[in-house]
Design a protein around this motif. Structure first.
Motif, PDB file in Angstrom:
ATOM      1  N   PHE A  61      29.731  44.813  29.792  1.00  0.00           N
ATOM      2  CA  PHE A  61      29.379  43.398  30.031  1.00  0.00           C
ATOM      3  C   PHE A  61      30.637  42.540  30.121  1.00  0.00           C
ATOM      4  O   PHE A  61      30.642  41.501  30.800  1.00  0.00           O
ATOM      5  CB  PHE A  61      28.389  42.878  28.968  1.00  0.00           C
ATOM      6  N   MET A  62      31.713  42.952  29.474  1.00  0.00           N
ATOM      7  CA  MET A  62      32.958  42.171  29.512  1.00  0.00           C
ATOM      8  C   MET A  62      33.599  42.264  30.901  1.00  0.00           C
ATOM      9  O   MET A  62      34.076  41.266  31.441  1.00  0.00           O
ATOM     10  CB  MET A  62      33.929  42.658  28.438  1.00  0.00           C
ATOM     11  N   GLY A  63      33.574  43.468  31.468  1.00  0.00           N
ATOM     12  CA  GLY A  63      34.104  43.651  32.826  1.00  0.00           C
ATOM     13  C   GLY A  63      33.247  42.898  33.834  1.00  0.00           C
ATOM     14  O   GLY A  63      33.762  42.238  34.737  1.00  0.00           O
ATOM     15  N   GLU A  64      31.928  42.968  33.635  1.00  0.00           N
ATOM     16  CA  GLU A  64      31.021  42.256  34.563  1.00  0.00           C
ATOM     17  C   GLU A  64      31.263  40.757  34.497  1.00  0.00           C
ATOM     18  O   GLU A  64      31.311  40.087  35.525  1.00  0.00           O
ATOM     19  CB  GLU A  64      29.556  42.560  34.218  1.00  0.00           C
ATOM     20  N   SER A  65      31.434  40.229  33.285  1.00  0.00           N
ATOM     21  CA  SER A  65      31.674  38.778  33.164  1.00  0.00           C
ATOM     22  C   SER A  65      32.959  38.390  33.885  1.00  0.00           C
ATOM     23  O   SER A  65      33.004  37.370  34.586  1.00  0.00           O
ATOM     24  CB  SER A  65      31.782  38.364  31.691  1.00  0.00           C
ATOM     25  N   ALA A  66      34.009  39.207  33.723  1.00  0.00           N
ATOM     26  CA  ALA A  66      35.283  38.912  34.398  1.00  0.00           C
ATOM     27  C   ALA A  66      35.078  38.909  35.916  1.00  0.00           C
ATOM     28  O   ALA A  66      35.595  38.042  36.628  1.00  0.00           O
ATOM     29  CB  ALA A  66      36.342  39.928  33.993  1.00  0.00           C
TER      30      ALA A  66
END
Ligand code: 13P
Ligand code: SF4
Length: 302
Positions: A61-66
């Motif tokens: 989810f952190m990569g997706e948010s970025a």
């Protein structure tokens, strides 16, 4: 190890890349990161970095948010399998059902969620801004997804709203019990208790401070107390000890480890920088829909 660090530095220059890391990743990864932070800091930062490629050392989810906040950048995940189980603990069907029951509802989505859940939500929050954002929403009815514990933590403080809770949870924080915390408090009666709001209520109720990973780190830094009982993933100990190696930090219980975060290694960072594999790719339609609640969070959290 030194060779790997040099290799990463060289590849970062060659590929015009920056390495962002969450506090829960292994110490050696935190050591080589250009920036380390909590989920809010990392999503904010993703909109500011100049490099073409972002290597996101964290869960999906952190990569997706970025990526959602920076559609034009290449976002690489060192381990494509590193995922947060809580991110999947709600569904579009549940959201639609609540929207039917409460037409004026605001769906507030913790960033620890899939892009699909975000796409069906009104605003995102992180543990560092959830309270502020929920308090300031005009809506009376709030559906807080996916984390039931963070939702309940917010609901206890925002008493003039009807906060509908979901039953998602973080398996790592959920296993920390009030009983174990009480035992630790007896062992270290002078220690202050700092926990993450993903912990269950019996734990947050006993804490001197409940907040995001950055909040916990900042609290320990500013406090005159010399000992702390820490109720979150033990990756934060790296920064806590860097800030003040003479203070004492005790986990509530062992292990407090997010194994998905621990999947990130120096070798995997080298591999994605060399090959460009594990790039976050989302459809344009999903990007457009899921970006809106994230942008709204950044605007409301200012
Ligand atoms: P923070 O936003 O506090 O870093 O929390 C992220 C997380 O995954 C907690 O389990
Ligand atoms: Fe998800 Fe819990 Fe790991 Fe945070 S610690 S990434 S909430 S599983």
């Amino acid at each position: 190890m030194e060779n790997k660090v040099l290799k990463i530095q060289q590849l970062k220059k060659e590929k015009d890349a920056v390495v962002l890391a969450h506090y829960y990743v292994p110490d050696e990864v935190q050591e080589i990161a250009d920036y380390i932070g909590d989920s809010y800091y990392l999503s904010q930062l993703a909109t500011q970095v100049k490099e073409k490629t972002v290597v996101l050392c964290g869960v999906s989810f952190m990569g997706e948010s970025a990526k959602l906040l920076n559609p034009q950048k290449t976002v690489l995940m060192p381990d494509a399998e590193a995922d947060c189980p809580m991110a999947h603990m709600c569904s579009v069907e549940k959201i639609e059902e609540i929207r039917r029951q409460y037409p004026d509802v605001a769906v507030v989505c913790y960033v620890n969620s899939t892009a699909e859940l975000k796409a069906h939500s009104d605003v995102c929050v992180t543990s560092s801004n959830a309270l502020k954002i929920v308090e300031n929403l005009p809506n009376k009815n709030i559906y807080f997804i996916p984390d039931g514990n963070l939702g309940r933590f917010v609901a206890a403080k925002v008493t003039d709203k009807n906060i509908i809770l979901n039953d998602g949870y973080c398996p790592i924080h959920k296993q920390i019990t009030g009983e174990a915390l009480e035992a630790k408090m007896k062992e270290h009666p002078q220690a202050e208790v700092l926990v993450h709001p993903e912990c269950v209520e019996e734990v947050t109720k006993l804490a001197d401070y409940a907040g995001s990973t950055s909040g916990i780190i900042q609290y320990a830094k500013d406090s005159d107390c010399r000992e702390f009982i820490i109720g979150t993933e033990t990756g934060v100990f790296h920064k806590l000890l860097q800030n003040d190696p003479d203070k004492k930090y005790y986990p509530v219980m062992e292990p407090q480890i997010c194994w998905d975060m621990k999947k990130i290694t120096l070798d995997k960072i080298i591999e994605v920088l060399e090959t460009g594999k594990n790039e976050i790719c989302l459809s344009e339609e999903l990007m457009n829909a899921a970006n809106k609640p994230l942008e709204k969070m950044l605007e409301l959290a200012k």
